[in-house]
Design a protein around this motif. Structure first.
Motif, PDB file in Angstrom:
ATOM      1  N   GLN A   1       0.838  -1.184   0.000  1.00 31.37           N
ATOM      2  CA  GLN A   1       0.000   0.000   0.000  1.00 31.37           C
ATOM      3  C   GLN A   1       0.884   1.249   0.000  1.00 31.37           C
ATOM      4  O   GLN A   1       1.707   1.428   0.887  1.00 31.37           O
ATOM      5  CB  GLN A   1      -0.905   0.018   1.236  1.00 31.37           C
ATOM      6  N   VAL A   2       0.695   2.090  -0.995  1.00 28.26           N
ATOM      7  CA  VAL A   2       1.500   3.303  -1.106  1.00 28.26           C
ATOM      8  C   VAL A   2       1.011   4.338  -0.107  1.00 28.26           C
ATOM      9  O   VAL A   2      -0.183   4.567   0.036  1.00 28.26           O
ATOM     10  CB  VAL A   2       1.423   3.883  -2.527  1.00 28.26           C
ATOM     11  N   GLN A   3       1.967   4.920   0.606  1.00 28.43           N
ATOM     12  CA  GLN A   3       1.631   5.981   1.549  1.00 28.43           C
ATOM     13  C   GLN A   3       2.577   7.155   1.363  1.00 28.43           C
ATOM     14  O   GLN A   3       3.784   6.963   1.183  1.00 28.43           O
ATOM     15  CB  GLN A   3       1.718   5.482   2.980  1.00 28.43           C
ATOM     16  N   LEU A   4       2.017   8.348   1.427  1.00 26.21           N
ATOM     17  CA  LEU A   4       2.788   9.579   1.415  1.00 26.21           C
ATOM     18  C   LEU A   4       2.349  10.380   2.627  1.00 26.21           C
ATOM     19  O   LEU A   4       1.156  10.686   2.766  1.00 26.21           O
ATOM     20  CB  LEU A   4       2.527  10.388   0.147  1.00 26.21           C
ATOM     21  N   VAL A   5       3.270  10.708   3.494  1.00 28.58           N
ATOM     22  CA  VAL A   5       2.939  11.391   4.737  1.00 28.58           C
ATOM     23  C   VAL A   5       3.776  12.652   4.862  1.00 28.58           C
ATOM     24  O   VAL A   5       5.000  12.578   5.032  1.00 28.58           O
ATOM     25  CB  VAL A   5       3.158  10.482   5.954  1.00 28.58           C
ATOM     26  N   GLU A   6       3.086  13.792   4.790  1.00 28.42           N
ATOM     27  CA  GLU A   6       3.767  15.083   4.892  1.00 28.42           C
ATOM     28  C   GLU A   6       3.912  15.514   6.346  1.00 28.42           C
ATOM     29  O   GLU A   6       3.103  15.137   7.203  1.00 28.42           O
ATOM     30  CB  GLU A   6       2.994  16.177   4.141  1.00 28.42           C
ATOM     31  N   LEU A  20       9.379  21.435   4.366  1.00 29.21           N
ATOM     32  CA  LEU A  20       8.413  20.360   4.453  1.00 29.21           C
ATOM     33  C   LEU A  20       9.073  19.037   4.091  1.00 29.21           C
ATOM     34  O   LEU A  20       9.992  18.995   3.262  1.00 29.21           O
ATOM     35  CB  LEU A  20       7.232  20.613   3.511  1.00 29.21           C
ATOM     36  N   SER A  21       8.563  17.975   4.703  1.00 32.32           N
ATOM     37  CA  SER A  21       9.055  16.638   4.422  1.00 32.32           C
ATOM     38  C   SER A  21       7.891  15.742   4.031  1.00 32.32           C
ATOM     39  O   SER A  21       6.754  15.974   4.442  1.00 32.32           O
ATOM     40  CB  SER A  21       9.749  16.047   5.650  1.00 32.32           C
ATOM     41  N   CYS A  22       8.212  14.728   3.256  1.00 31.02           N
ATOM     42  CA  CYS A  22       7.205  13.742   2.870  1.00 31.02           C
ATOM     43  C   CYS A  22       7.873  12.369   2.870  1.00 31.02           C
ATOM     44  O   CYS A  22       8.828  12.148   2.116  1.00 31.02           O
ATOM     45  CB  CYS A  22       6.643  14.062   1.493  1.00 31.02           C
ATOM     46  N   VAL A  23       7.384  11.492   3.718  1.00 29.43           N
ATOM     47  CA  VAL A  23       7.885  10.124   3.749  1.00 29.43           C
ATOM     48  C   VAL A  23       7.047   9.305   2.783  1.00 29.43           C
ATOM     49  O   VAL A  23       5.815   9.309   2.863  1.00 29.43           O
ATOM     50  CB  VAL A  23       7.800   9.534   5.166  1.00 29.43           C
ATOM     51  N   VAL A  24       7.718   8.614   1.874  1.00 24.05           N
ATOM     52  CA  VAL A  24       7.007   7.807   0.882  1.00 24.05           C
ATOM     53  C   VAL A  24       7.320   6.337   1.114  1.00 24.05           C
ATOM     54  O   VAL A  24       8.450   5.975   1.435  1.00 24.05           O
ATOM     55  CB  VAL A  24       7.388   8.239  -0.556  1.00 24.05           C
ATOM     56  N   SER A  25       6.328   5.493   0.964  1.00 27.15           N
ATOM     57  CA  SER A  25       6.521   4.072   1.220  1.00 27.15           C
ATOM     58  C   SER A  25       5.524   3.246   0.432  1.00 27.15           C
ATOM     59  O   SER A  25       4.568   3.782  -0.138  1.00 27.15           O
ATOM     60  CB  SER A  25       6.370   3.790   2.723  1.00 27.15           C
ATOM     61  N   ALA A  33       7.677  10.563 -10.832  1.00 26.91           N
ATOM     62  CA  ALA A  33       8.021  11.934 -10.516  1.00 26.91           C
ATOM     63  C   ALA A  33       7.326  12.279  -9.201  1.00 26.91           C
ATOM     64  O   ALA A  33       6.148  11.970  -9.018  1.00 26.91           O
ATOM     65  CB  ALA A  33       7.557  12.885 -11.609  1.00 26.91           C
ATOM     66  N   MET A  34       8.086  12.884  -8.314  1.00 24.75           N
ATOM     67  CA  MET A  34       7.548  13.260  -7.009  1.00 24.75           C
ATOM     68  C   MET A  34       7.374  14.776  -7.002  1.00 24.75           C
ATOM     69  O   MET A  34       8.287  15.512  -7.398  1.00 24.75           O
ATOM     70  CB  MET A  34       8.523  12.845  -5.907  1.00 24.75           C
ATOM     71  N   ALA A  35       6.228  15.216  -6.545  1.00 22.89           N
ATOM     72  CA  ALA A  35       5.930  16.639  -6.681  1.00 22.89           C
ATOM     73  C   ALA A  35       5.294  17.200  -5.421  1.00 22.89           C
ATOM     74  O   ALA A  35       4.776  16.470  -4.576  1.00 22.89           O
ATOM     75  CB  ALA A  35       4.993  16.860  -7.867  1.00 22.89           C
ATOM     76  N   TRP A  36       5.334  18.503  -5.349  1.00 18.83           N
ATOM     77  CA  TRP A  36       4.602  19.257  -4.336  1.00 18.83           C
ATOM     78  C   TRP A  36       3.572  20.132  -5.046  1.00 18.83           C
ATOM     79  O   TRP A  36       3.883  20.782  -6.048  1.00 18.83           O
ATOM     80  CB  TRP A  36       5.539  20.145  -3.528  1.00 18.83           C
ATOM     81  N   PHE A  37       2.366  20.109  -4.485  1.00 15.96           N
ATOM     82  CA  PHE A  37       1.289  20.985  -4.919  1.00 15.96           C
ATOM     83  C   PHE A  37       0.819  21.753  -3.701  1.00 15.96           C
ATOM     84  O   PHE A  37       1.100  21.382  -2.561  1.00 15.96           O
ATOM     85  CB  PHE A  37       0.121  20.170  -5.497  1.00 15.96           C
ATOM     86  N   ARG A  38       0.053  22.793  -3.930  1.00 12.36           N
ATOM     87  CA  ARG A  38      -0.547  23.520  -2.820  1.00 12.36           C
ATOM     88  C   ARG A  38      -1.935  23.985  -3.213  1.00 12.36           C
ATOM     89  O   ARG A  38      -2.249  24.165  -4.387  1.00 12.36           O
ATOM     90  CB  ARG A  38       0.326  24.696  -2.401  1.00 12.36           C
ATOM     91  N   ASP A  73      15.740  12.342  -0.709  1.00 11.69           N
ATOM     92  CA  ASP A  73      16.749  11.447  -0.155  1.00 11.69           C
ATOM     93  C   ASP A  73      16.255  10.033  -0.424  1.00 11.69           C
ATOM     94  O   ASP A  73      15.369   9.538   0.274  1.00 11.69           O
ATOM     95  CB  ASP A  73      16.920  11.717   1.346  1.00 11.69           C
ATOM     96  N   LYS A  74      16.813   9.407  -1.460  1.00 12.60           N
ATOM     97  CA  LYS A  74      16.334   8.083  -1.852  1.00 12.60           C
ATOM     98  C   LYS A  74      16.573   7.061  -0.760  1.00 12.60           C
ATOM     99  O   LYS A  74      15.754   6.163  -0.546  1.00 12.60           O
ATOM    100  CB  LYS A  74      17.008   7.655  -3.150  1.00 12.60           C
ATOM    101  N   GLY A  75      17.678   7.185  -0.042  1.00 13.23           N
ATOM    102  CA  GLY A  75      17.988   6.224   1.008  1.00 13.23           C
ATOM    103  C   GLY A  75      16.985   6.246   2.145  1.00 13.23           C
ATOM    104  O   GLY A  75      16.699   5.223   2.766  1.00 13.23           O
ATOM    105  N   LYS A  76      16.438   7.427   2.405  1.00 15.80           N
ATOM    106  CA  LYS A  76      15.466   7.565   3.494  1.00 15.80           C
ATOM    107  C   LYS A  76      14.035   7.578   2.983  1.00 15.80           C
ATOM    108  O   LYS A  76      13.105   7.737   3.763  1.00 15.80           O
ATOM    109  CB  LYS A  76      15.740   8.848   4.277  1.00 15.80           C
ATOM    110  N   ASN A  77      13.880   7.471   1.647  1.00 16.45           N
ATOM    111  CA  ASN A  77      12.541   7.526   1.053  1.00 16.45           C
ATOM    112  C   ASN A  77      11.803   8.802   1.453  1.00 16.45           C
ATOM    113  O   ASN A  77      10.641   8.754   1.893  1.00 16.45           O
ATOM    114  CB  ASN A  77      11.712   6.295   1.442  1.00 16.45           C
ATOM    115  N   MET A  78      12.484   9.902   1.301  1.00 21.14           N
ATOM    116  CA  MET A  78      11.888  11.166   1.705  1.00 21.14           C
ATOM    117  C   MET A  78      12.005  12.224   0.615  1.00 21.14           C
ATOM    118  O   MET A  78      12.983  12.289  -0.117  1.00 21.14           O
ATOM    119  CB  MET A  78      12.546  11.692   2.983  1.00 21.14           C
ATOM    120  N   LEU A  79      10.979  13.025   0.534  1.00 18.98           N
ATOM    121  CA  LEU A  79      10.893  14.159  -0.380  1.00 18.98           C
ATOM    122  C   LEU A  79      10.843  15.420   0.468  1.00 18.98           C
ATOM    123  O   LEU A  79      10.227  15.405   1.555  1.00 18.98           O
ATOM    124  CB  LEU A  79       9.631  14.034  -1.229  1.00 18.98           C
TER     125      LEU A  79
END
Length: 118
Positions: A1-6, A20-25, A33-38, A73-79
């Protein structure tokens, strides 16, 4: 299950900075492509910036280029979204997004509120 947590939103004064941070899993994102919207109150969701997860190329809204920086940071799965020289018009809910290169898969986080006081 894909999760994105800001995280990282909050209240900041005009001229201040926020990161801002976003953990992706939930899967690998090499073809994403990983993006930020507002989205500000009463307005449509707008694109802020994006980064190719694999190669790291970045793309920005012309209106925000120079003040906002997207990184990962690909190693930490973070945007990340570094925001500088913040203005009251930057007040919005900021969302993390992961989109497959064909557009077939599109995932969103729950958003994090950023409020810039005058």
């Amino acid at each position: 299950q894909v999760q994105l947590v800001e995280s990282g939103g909050g209240l900041v004064q005009t001229g201040g900075s926020l990161k801002l941070s976003c953990v992706v899993s939930g899967r690998t994102f090499d073809d994403y492509a990983m993006a930020w919207f507002r989205q500000a109150p009463g307005k449509e969701r707008e694109f802020v910036g994006a980064i190719k997860w694999s190669g790291g190329s970045t793309y920005y809204s012309e209106a925000l280029k120079g003040r906002f920086t997207v990184s990962r940071d690909k190693g930490k799965n973070m945007l990340f979204l570094q925001m500088n020289s913040l203005q009251p018009d930057d007040t919005a809910v900021y969302y993390c997004n992961a989109r497959y290169y064909t557009g077939k898969y599109d995932y969103w986080g729950q958003g994090t509120q950023v409020t810039v006081s005058a």
